[in-house]
Scaffold this active site. Sequence first.
Site, short mmCIF file in Angstrom:
data_model
loop_
_atom_site.label_atom_id
_atom_site.label_comp_id
_atom_site.label_asym_id
_atom_site.label_seq_id
_atom_site.Cartn_x
_atom_site.Cartn_y
_atom_site.Cartn_z
N GLU A 1 5.77 14.15 -40.03
CA GLU A 1 5.46 13.00 -40.89
C GLU A 1 5.43 11.67 -40.15
O GLU A 1 4.63 10.80 -40.49
CB GLU A 1 6.47 12.92 -42.05
CG GLU A 1 6.24 13.94 -43.15
CD GLU A 1 6.97 15.26 -42.93
OE1 GLU A 1 7.38 15.55 -41.78
OE2 GLU A 1 7.14 15.99 -43.91
N ALA B 1 2.54 18.24 -47.43
CA ALA B 1 2.08 17.59 -48.66
C ALA B 1 0.61 17.25 -48.44
O ALA B 1 0.17 17.08 -47.29
CB ALA B 1 2.89 16.33 -48.90
N GLU C 1 9.58 21.98 -45.43
CA GLU C 1 10.58 21.58 -46.44
C GLU C 1 10.65 22.62 -47.56
O GLU C 1 11.73 22.92 -48.06
CB GLU C 1 10.23 20.19 -46.98
CG GLU C 1 10.43 19.11 -45.92
CD GLU C 1 9.93 17.74 -46.33
OE1 GLU C 1 8.72 17.61 -46.60
OE2 GLU C 1 10.73 16.81 -46.40
N GLY D 1 5.90 19.02 -45.69
CA GLY D 1 6.30 19.61 -46.98
C GLY D 1 6.33 21.13 -46.95
O GLY D 1 7.03 21.76 -47.74
N1 CAA Z 1 -3.05 17.65 -46.37
C1 CAA Z 1 -4.34 17.71 -46.72
N2 CAA Z 1 -5.24 18.47 -46.08
C2 CAA Z 1 -4.81 19.18 -45.03
C3 CAA Z 1 -3.47 19.16 -44.61
C4 CAA Z 1 -2.57 18.35 -45.33
N3 CAA Z 1 -1.26 18.30 -45.03
N4 CAA Z 1 -3.35 19.97 -43.52
C5 CAA Z 1 -4.58 20.47 -43.29
N5 CAA Z 1 -5.46 20.01 -44.20
C6 CAA Z 1 -6.89 20.30 -44.30
C7 CAA Z 1 -7.68 19.54 -43.25
O1 CAA Z 1 -7.96 18.23 -43.68
C8 CAA Z 1 -8.93 20.41 -43.14
O2 CAA Z 1 -9.74 20.10 -44.24
P1 CAA Z 1 -11.34 19.89 -44.02
O3 CAA Z 1 -11.83 21.22 -43.54
O4 CAA Z 1 -11.83 19.53 -45.38
O5 CAA Z 1 -11.50 18.81 -42.98
C9 CAA Z 1 -8.39 21.82 -43.37
O6 CAA Z 1 -7.13 21.67 -44.00
C10 CAA Z 1 -8.17 22.58 -42.06
O7 CAA Z 1 -7.35 21.80 -41.22
P2 CAA Z 1 -7.74 21.43 -39.69
O8 CAA Z 1 -9.21 21.41 -39.53
O9 CAA Z 1 -6.96 20.22 -39.32
O10 CAA Z 1 -7.16 22.72 -38.96
P3 CAA Z 1 -6.65 22.80 -37.45
O11 CAA Z 1 -6.45 24.25 -37.17
O12 CAA Z 1 -7.52 22.03 -36.54
O13 CAA Z 1 -5.20 22.09 -37.45
C11 CAA Z 1 -3.01 21.60 -38.34
C12 CAA Z 1 -4.15 22.65 -38.19
C13 CAA Z 1 -2.38 21.34 -36.99
C14 CAA Z 1 -1.98 22.21 -39.28
C15 CAA Z 1 -3.61 20.30 -38.92
O14 CAA Z 1 -4.37 20.61 -40.10
C16 CAA Z 1 -2.59 19.28 -39.32
O15 CAA Z 1 -2.03 18.61 -38.46
N6 CAA Z 1 -2.31 19.13 -40.63
C17 CAA Z 1 -1.43 18.12 -41.15
C18 CAA Z 1 0.04 18.49 -40.90
C19 CAA Z 1 0.94 17.38 -41.39
O16 CAA Z 1 0.90 16.26 -40.91
N7 CAA Z 1 1.80 17.70 -42.39
C20 CAA Z 1 2.70 16.76 -42.97
C21 CAA Z 1 2.08 16.19 -44.21
S1 CAA Z 1 2.98 14.81 -44.85
C22 CAA Z 1 4.23 15.46 -45.76
O17 CAA Z 1 4.40 16.67 -45.84
C23 CAA Z 1 5.06 14.44 -46.46
C24 CAA Z 1 6.30 14.92 -47.12
O18 CAA Z 1 7.24 15.39 -46.50
C25 CAA Z 1 6.47 14.73 -48.55
#
Ligand code: CAA
Length: 258
Positions: free
Chosen positions: A135, A66, A115, A112
């Site tokens: 999460e 998400a 999911e 998400g």
């Molecule tokens: N939401 C918003 N933006 C996201 C994102 C997310 N879930 N995942 C990645 N991005 C964005 C980053 O902010 C970054 O944007 P900027 O360039 O503007 O800074 C861009 O995508 C590239 O990401 P990274 O620079 O972080 O890339 P990386 O290769 O270093 O890492 C990753 C990749 C490990 C996937 C890392 O991006 C990450 O950990 N992402 C979040 C994963 C996460 O926590 N997902 C769960 C979300 S909560 C959820 O889903 C709730 C639910 O169940 C309803």
Amino acid sequence: MEFNNILVKTSNSISYITINRPKQLNALNSETITELNTAITYSEKNNEVRCIILTGGGEKAFVAGADIKEFAGFNTIQGENLARKGQEILFDLLENCSKPTIAAINGFALGGGLELAMSCHIRVASTNAKMGLPEVSLGVIPGYGGTQRLANLVGKGKAIELISTAGMISAEEALQWGLVNTTCEQLELMSICEKIAIKICRNSPKAISSAIKSVNAGFIDGVDGYEVEKTEFGKCFGTDEFIEGTTAFLEKRKANFN
Ligand code: CAA
């Protein structure tokens, strides 16, 4: 149909839906979720479509979760509404879609994103894919059905381990866990999904729809899946496709369900 966050095309009875926000690793913001709802609803109603393949744009991610930026300032009511609305208009919609849905997991499928893949009926992962529900590292839990669908797919122990460690597993591990149906090289991902879709497209759409409904029924509390199967089995006998399927067999020819 005009979309800002997804690409949709239909070819040879397959609807291809691509979440196309590669710079954000295809994170699901609310507009993307609404657009996916529109595209899936349209594909389900469109008689030309027999199967849906869902994937992520770019080579790095299926969906990285998400959109964290969008919900970071939410309060408890907004948080609950986010989960409620998302589950209803996308995740439940996909799971209950009358046409088979295939997740082509081409990279990160996190939160998400996993999911979303778990709401699809079939999952194929490329060998570079990484899957997890991280999460709890953000102080929240999976809210798009992940606690339920992961436990259903891999069992309670592995689900709680993956969720509470906020870990990621490889495509190979996901295959061993039964989380994905098969794995392949990234370059082959679409062709493997298409091979599955082509086999699906040869069969009776009405019978497939009944089968999905019956399988899903077994996972609904208070519903007797065997009863649903009996009713759906009976319903098949009233379809033109049943007449075509059985007649074709007896006439020693291939059934034509077009
Ligand atoms: N939401 C918003 N933006 C996201 C994102 C997310 N879930 N995942 C990645 N991005 C964005 C980053 O902010 C970054 O944007 P900027 O360039 O503007 O800074 C861009 O995508 C590239 O990401 P990274 O620079 O972080 O890339 P990386 O290769 O270093 O890492 C990753 C990749 C490990 C996937 C890392 O991006 C990450 O950990 N992402 C979040 C994963 C996460 O926590 N997902 C769960 C979300 S909560 C959820 O889903 C709730 C639910 O169940 C309803």
